[in-house]
Design a protein around this motif. Structure first.
Motif, short mmCIF file in Angstrom:
data_model
loop_
_atom_site.label_atom_id
_atom_site.label_comp_id
_atom_site.label_asym_id
_atom_site.label_seq_id
_atom_site.Cartn_x
_atom_site.Cartn_y
_atom_site.Cartn_z
N ALA A 21 -6.64 -1.50 2.94
CA ALA A 21 -5.33 -0.86 3.13
C ALA A 21 -4.78 -0.29 1.82
O ALA A 21 -4.14 0.76 1.82
N TYR A 22 -5.05 -0.99 0.70
CA TYR A 22 -4.50 -0.52 -0.56
C TYR A 22 -5.42 0.55 -1.15
O TYR A 22 -6.58 0.28 -1.48
N ARG A 23 -4.88 1.74 -1.28
CA ARG A 23 -5.67 2.86 -1.80
C ARG A 23 -5.21 3.19 -3.22
O ARG A 23 -4.15 3.78 -3.42
N GLN A 64 -4.45 -5.74 -8.30
CA GLN A 64 -5.04 -5.65 -6.97
C GLN A 64 -5.93 -6.86 -6.70
O GLN A 64 -5.93 -7.41 -5.60
N PRO A 97 0.80 -1.23 0.00
CA PRO A 97 0.00 0.00 0.00
C PRO A 97 0.84 1.28 0.00
O PRO A 97 0.35 2.34 -0.40
N ARG A 98 2.07 1.19 0.47
CA ARG A 98 2.92 2.39 0.51
C ARG A 98 3.79 2.55 -0.74
O ARG A 98 4.11 3.66 -1.13
#
Length: 533
Positions: free
Chosen positions: A388-390, A346, A336-337
């Motif tokens: 969490a993954y945007r 995804q 996610p970062r």
């Protein structure tokens, strides 16, 4: 051995370090009552841990506060102050130690009294070292035992140490880039070692084995360095309170170990993976039975590349190592970062990761129950991964725009690159912004010129634009990281983008080619409550 946790010191605030120094000097009177240098060292380590890892205005915290305490004690000139200085001379940083030693010698020449045991502060010798390793390869727990030489043996370095045996225990976490995240001290050495051996015998997922002192030193020096580099820049250090308390003590004990060996490799370490070897591993995985059920081969291939890159670049060259914690960290923290995933990636990623576990675990020799535990962790993290993954496109950003800003798919760079080049869509005069590539040097120059149309008549325009290009390049590359940290701090205080860029330019132009000075200046600017613009 007395419990050092009975001493809890508050870190000095920016307005009143002198008051806290005075409080610490009052507490230091207890040093005169202890009977062991070990108790004294633990007590002072707790004092020095009060501000470890914090940021202060005016410079490095160890200089501003650590050396400030030394100066304060030197002026006090009391027996407690002298005892404190002698102990800091052993436990402190190199600068603190040098200042404390000089101040202590001056007070000793003035006939200030001191306890007899202070002659044995730091007079320790290593006895044995061990390492406890979990079969997943997640962490090493390093145990180093020491003892003091008695008063009669101080003049003979060959005399075996026997007094006040104690063990330093440090946990090295490989899911956190091999940093030391916890530390403590035990005086129950025999009981500690007996318990560690019993746990290893009862649990096949644990190994407990001797470690050469030279290797222990190399391992711990690297781990503690990784810890120092893990925080700062406005981020907290991911360590326990115990690590802060024992940090100074651990640093001194590591120096007491003999140097001269390379750090032992973590479990499952292999020869370095170059790009060709990574590609071969990915191809082998995609052709395996474990990957047979993956429905989108193209997305699966790209996901496998991310898994392998993570293992090689973030986990000490161990792409085949799998564990519940590593899989959770990969899915919920690193991806996610750091990585821009397509919608197909995804969707595929948790399934590819589960297939990777089935492919890699047998090569590690993990037992079936450990494989099941790892797969359970992957599926438990899957639901959280969608939260969490945007994906930047969910915030209204066009995917083609995001791809121009992230040609390397480094998701963590999106905010700072968008700050550096906010105008990438529409038309400016006769220029179609959508056709410009901010990663290209020539297009980057055009974008910066378009951002300064109102200043086109200023006499120093060429030099001014060159500095804007320099700052934009540094922001694009993320070097140094403190540049973007300082920019965010100023933006949070309400200053507009162009003024913030001018502050960064002024600092870079004034300091020139001195990286350490630039970082220090940026940190100080970022700490100002109301920076002048």
């Amino acid at each position: 051995m007395s419990d050092p946790h009975r001493h809890r010191y508050r870190a000095p605030g920016p307005e009143s370090p002198e008051a806290v120094f005075a409080e610490m000097l009052v507490a230091a009177r207890e040093l005169l009552a202890v009977r062991s240098p070990l108790d004294a060292e633990l007590m002072v380590s707790d004092m020095l841990g009060a501000w470890w890892g914090q940021r202060v205005r005016g410079g490095d915290v160890e200089q501003v506060l650590g050396e400030g305490l030394v100066d304060y004690a030197a002026k006090a000139g009391t027996p407690a102050a002298l005892t404190l200085l002698i102990t800091i001379a052993y436990l402190g940083t190199s600068r603190q130690a040098a200042k404390a030693e000089g101040a202590a010698l001056a007070l000793m020449e003035s006939k200030v009294a001191r306890p007899r045991w202070v002659e044995r502060v730091g007079a320790v010798k290593p006895v044995e070292c061990f390492v406890s390793r979990d079969a997943y390869g997640d962490q090493d727990t390093v145990v180093c035992t020491f003892a003091y030489r008695g008063e009669d043996a101080l003049s003979d370095p060959n005399t075996p140490p026997t007094e006040d045996p104690h063990a330093l225990v440090v946990v090295v976490d490989y899911n956190l880039r091999g940093m030391a995240r916890d530390a403590w001290v035990s005086s129950q050495v025999d009981k500690l070692l007996e318990q560690a051996r019993a746990e290893a015998e009862a649990n096949p997922m644990l190994r407990f084995e001797p470690l050469e002192p030279q290797q222990a030193r190399a391992l711990l020096e690297v781990a503690m360095k990784a810890t120092r580099e893990s925080g700062g820049r406005g981020r907290p250090y991911p360590v326990s309170d115990s690590y802060r308390t024992y940090h100074a003590f651990a640093r001194a004990r590591v120096k007491a170990l003999p140097p001269g060996r390379k750090r032992p490799a973590p479990l499952y370490s292999e020869a370095p993976y170059n790009r060709e070897r990574r590609a071969m591993l990915a191809a082998e995985f995609l052709a395996s039975d474990a990957a047979e059920q993956l429905s989108d081969p193209s997305a699966a291939s790209r996901c496998a590349d991310h898994i392998i890159d993570y293992g090689c670049d973030q986990d000490f060259g161990r792409p085949l190592r799998v564990s519940p914690t590593k899989c959770e960290t990969f899915l919920l923290d690193w991806l996610p970062r750091k990585v821009l995933l397509s919608p197909a990636e995804q969707e595929a990623m948790p399934h590819v990761l589960a297939a990777w576990v089935r492919f890699a675990a047998p090569r590690m020799g993990l037992p079936e129950h450990a494989v099941r535990a790892t797969l359970d962790a992957v599926w438990e993290a899957t639901a959280k991964f969608t939260e969490a993954y945007r994906d930047p496109t969910t915030f209204g950003l066009d995917r083609s725009l995001v791809q121009r800003l992230l040609p390397d798919k480094d998701l963590s760079a999106l905010a700072r690159r968008a700050f550096a080049f906010p105008y990438l869509e529409g038309v400016r005069g006769t220029v179609i912004l959508d056709r410009l590539n901010p990663a290209d040097e020539a297009d980057r120059r055009i974008l910066i010129e378009l951002d300064h149309l109102e200043e086109r008549h200023r006499p120093d325009l060429h030099e001014h634009l060159a500095w804007h290009e320099e700052i934009a390049k540094r922001l694009w590359d993320g070097e140094p990281p403190q540049l973007w940290d300082a920019a965010q701090r100023l933006l949070d205080l309400g200053h507009d983008r162009h003024d913030v860029l001018h502050v960064l330019i002024e600092i870079a132009e004034r300091i020139g080619d001195h990286p350490d000075e630039l970082i220090a200046a940026l940190d100080e600017i970022a700490d100002l409550p109301d920076p002048p613009l």
